[in-house]
Design an enzyme around this catalytic site. Structure first.
Site, short mmCIF file in Angstrom:
data_model
loop_
_atom_site.label_atom_id
_atom_site.label_comp_id
_atom_site.label_asym_id
_atom_site.label_seq_id
_atom_site.Cartn_x
_atom_site.Cartn_y
_atom_site.Cartn_z
N PHE A 101 -13.42 -5.88 6.84
CA PHE A 101 -12.07 -5.47 6.42
C PHE A 101 -11.73 -6.24 5.16
CE2 PHE A 101 -7.64 -6.30 5.77
CZ PHE A 101 -6.96 -5.16 6.16
N GLU A 102 -11.38 -5.50 4.12
CA GLU A 102 -10.90 -6.16 2.91
C GLU A 102 -9.93 -5.22 2.23
OE1 GLU A 102 -14.46 -8.90 0.97
OE2 GLU A 102 -14.45 -6.77 0.51
N ILE A 103 -8.82 -5.75 1.75
CA ILE A 103 -8.00 -5.01 0.80
C ILE A 103 -7.91 -5.93 -0.39
CG2 ILE A 103 -5.76 -3.94 0.31
CD1 ILE A 103 -5.42 -3.46 3.30
N HIS B 209 -18.14 -13.64 -0.86
CA HIS B 209 -16.76 -13.27 -1.23
C HIS B 209 -15.79 -14.41 -0.92
CE1 HIS B 209 -17.01 -8.57 -1.24
NE2 HIS B 209 -17.98 -9.13 -1.91
#
Ligand code: GDP
Ligand code: MN
Length: 364
Positions: A249-251, A286
Site C-alpha cells: 500500500f502506498e499513496i 522506499h
C-alpha cells in the site's frame, strides 16, 4: 463514552462524507497495479474493494503494468470493473531484467544460498526483478510520466473502511509526499548490506546534503533507544532496526521518486547489485529513502482506512471511526499487525511523524 477528540473526528468525517460534485476536480493521480495475467481474479477482488470504498465516487484512472503483454481477457475484465479509465503498459525489458553489470555466477550462488537458508522468496529470480523494478523503475514508465500521484494496489488486498474523502487531496493539502498504513520489521537476511550501502551513499561526495533536516533517522535506527526501557525487537546486524513501511500500500508523489536525490540513491544501490546478490525488497528501499530524504511531516500514516494484505491486517483502533466509516474489521483479530510486537507503529508515533489526528475536510 465518546471523548472530545472523537466528537471532533466524527463531525469532521460527517462533513467530508459527501459525494463529490459532478464538476469535481481530481488530482493528477492514478491508481497503479503491477500484476501478472494469471492474477486476474485477485486483481478483480482488489479493484472491487477499492472501487467500493473509494473510487466509485471519484473515478480516478487505473494504470496496469506487466513485464509481459496483457491478455485481452485481462483487459476486458479490468476495464469493465473499474469506474475510471484504464491504461495498460508493457515494461521495457531493460527496466525489468537483470542489468548487464550483474555477475551471473555470483547471482546464481545467492539464489542457491537463499534456497538453502529458506530466505523468503529467495528462490525466485522474477521476484528480484520485481523488487528492483518497484524500487527504481516504476516511476519512469511512460504511462506515468504525466501523473503527479499514484496509489499502489496489489492483487488480493482489502480495504476495510469507507475512505469518505479523496486521499490524493489529503496528501496535497497537507503537504505530504508519502503515505503508508502498515509498518513492520523486515527480514534481516534479505538485506544484510542495505543499510551499510545506504550510509556509503550518504557519505559520498556532497550526498549528505540530500538528507532532510527533520528526517526519520531515529525511527529507522535504535541508537536512540540504548539505555531506555523500549524493547528492541530487531535482530539487525547494522544500525538499521529493520522498520519499514509495507509498500504494497502506498499513496505517494511520483515527483519525489523521480527526483535527483532518490534516483541517485537508487542508481547507487542498483550498481552495488544487492537486488541480485542479496534479496533487497522495494519496501525497505522506499522506506529508508523516504525516511532520510523527506521530513517526518511529509510522511502520512493512513490510520483510518483499514487494510489487509496477506498475511496481516490493520484495523482502525477508534470505535467511533469504525462505525462512521462502516469498517468491516476486528481490532482483536489475531492477525491485526498493529497490536503485535512485530509492528513498528509505536516507534513511528514516538520517533517518526507522531500520531495523526484526522480533522479536516479534504473535499474542499
Ligand atoms: P509479496 O507482496 O511480497 O508477497 O509479493 P507479490 O507476489 O504480491 O508481488 C508484489 C507485486 O508485484 C504484486 O502486485 C504482484 O502482482 C507483482 N509481481 C510480482 N512478480 C511479478 C512478475 O513477475 N511480473 C509481474 N508483471 N508482476 C509481478
Ligand atoms: Mn503482495
Amino acid at each position: 463514552n465518546i471523548n472530545n477528540n472523537e466528537t471532533t473526528l466524527l463531525s469532521a468525517l460527517n462533513q467530508s462524507n459527501i459525494i463529490p460534485a459532478t464538476n469535481y476536480l481530481r488530482e493528477n493521480a492514478t491508481i497503479l497495479m503491477l500484476v501478472r495475467n494469471w492474477e486476474l481474479p485477485s486483481a478483480l477482488a482488489s479493484i472491487r474493494t477499492l472501487e467500493d470504498r473509494f473510487n466509485k465516487n471519484y473515478n480516478y484512472p487505473w494504470t496496469f503494468l506487466n513485464d509481459e503483454p496483457f491478455t485481452q481477457e485481462f483487459i476486458d475484465a479490468t476495464s469493465l470493473a473499474t469506474s475510471g479509465e484504464t491504461q495498460y503498459g508493457i515494461i521495457p525489458q531493460v527496466d525489468w531484467n537483470i542489468p548487464h553489470w550483474i555477475n551471473l555466477t555470483k547471482f546464481e550462488q545467492n539464489i542457491n544460498d537463499s534456497i538453502h537458508n529458506n530466505i523468503i522468496y529467495g528462490f525466485s529470480k522474477s521476484y528480484r526483478n520485481m523488487c528492483k523494478f518497484n524500487s527504481g523503475y516504476f516511476m519512469r514508465q511512460e504511462l506515468l510520466q504525466n501523473y503527479e500521484w499514484y496509489f499502489r494496489v496489489e492483487p488480493d488486498v482489502n480495504y476495510f473502511c469507507n475512505f469518505n474523502y479523496d486521499p490524493f487531496k489529503l496528501m496535497k493539502n497537507l503537504n505530504k509526499k508519502y503515505g503508508f498504513i502498515v509498518s513492520i520489521y523486515d527480514y534481516q537476511n534479505t538485506i544484510p548490506t542495505l543499510w551499510d550501502t545506504t550510509m556509503e551513499f550518504f557519505t559520498t561526495g556532497n550526498n549528505s546534503n540530500y538528507l532532510a533536516k527533520d528526517n526519520s533517522y531515529k525511527f529507522l535506527t535504535d541508537n536512540s533507544l540504548i539505555g531506555t526501557s523500549v524493547t528492541v525487537q530487531t535482530n539487525s546486524t547494522s544500525d538499521y532496526n529493520l522498520c519499514h513501511f509495507w509498500s504494497n500500500f502506498e499513496i505517494a508523489n511520483l515527483n519525489f521518486f523521480r527526483s535527483k536525490p532518490y534516483q541517485e540513491f537508487f542508481n547507487y544501490l542498483n550498481q552495488k547489485g544487492g537486488f541480485y546478490y542479496e534479496r533487497w525488497g522495494d519496501a525497505p528501499v522506499h522506506s529508508i529513502a523516504v525516511g532520510l530524504l523527506l521530513n517526518k511531516s511529509e510522511i502520512h500514516h493512513f490510520d483510518d482506512i483499514g487494510y489487509y494484505h496477506p498475511p496481516f491486517n490493520s484495523c482502525p483502533s477508534s470505535n467511533i471511526l469504525r462505525l462512521v466509516k462502516n469498517c468491516q474489521c476486528n481490532v482483536n483479530d489475531e492477525n491485526n499487525i498493529d497490536t503485535k510486537p512485530h509492528s513498528c507503529l509505536s516507534k513511528w508515533w514516538k520517533f517518526g511523524g507522531g500520531k495523526y489526528f484526522m480533522q479536516y475536510d479534504s473535499n474542499q
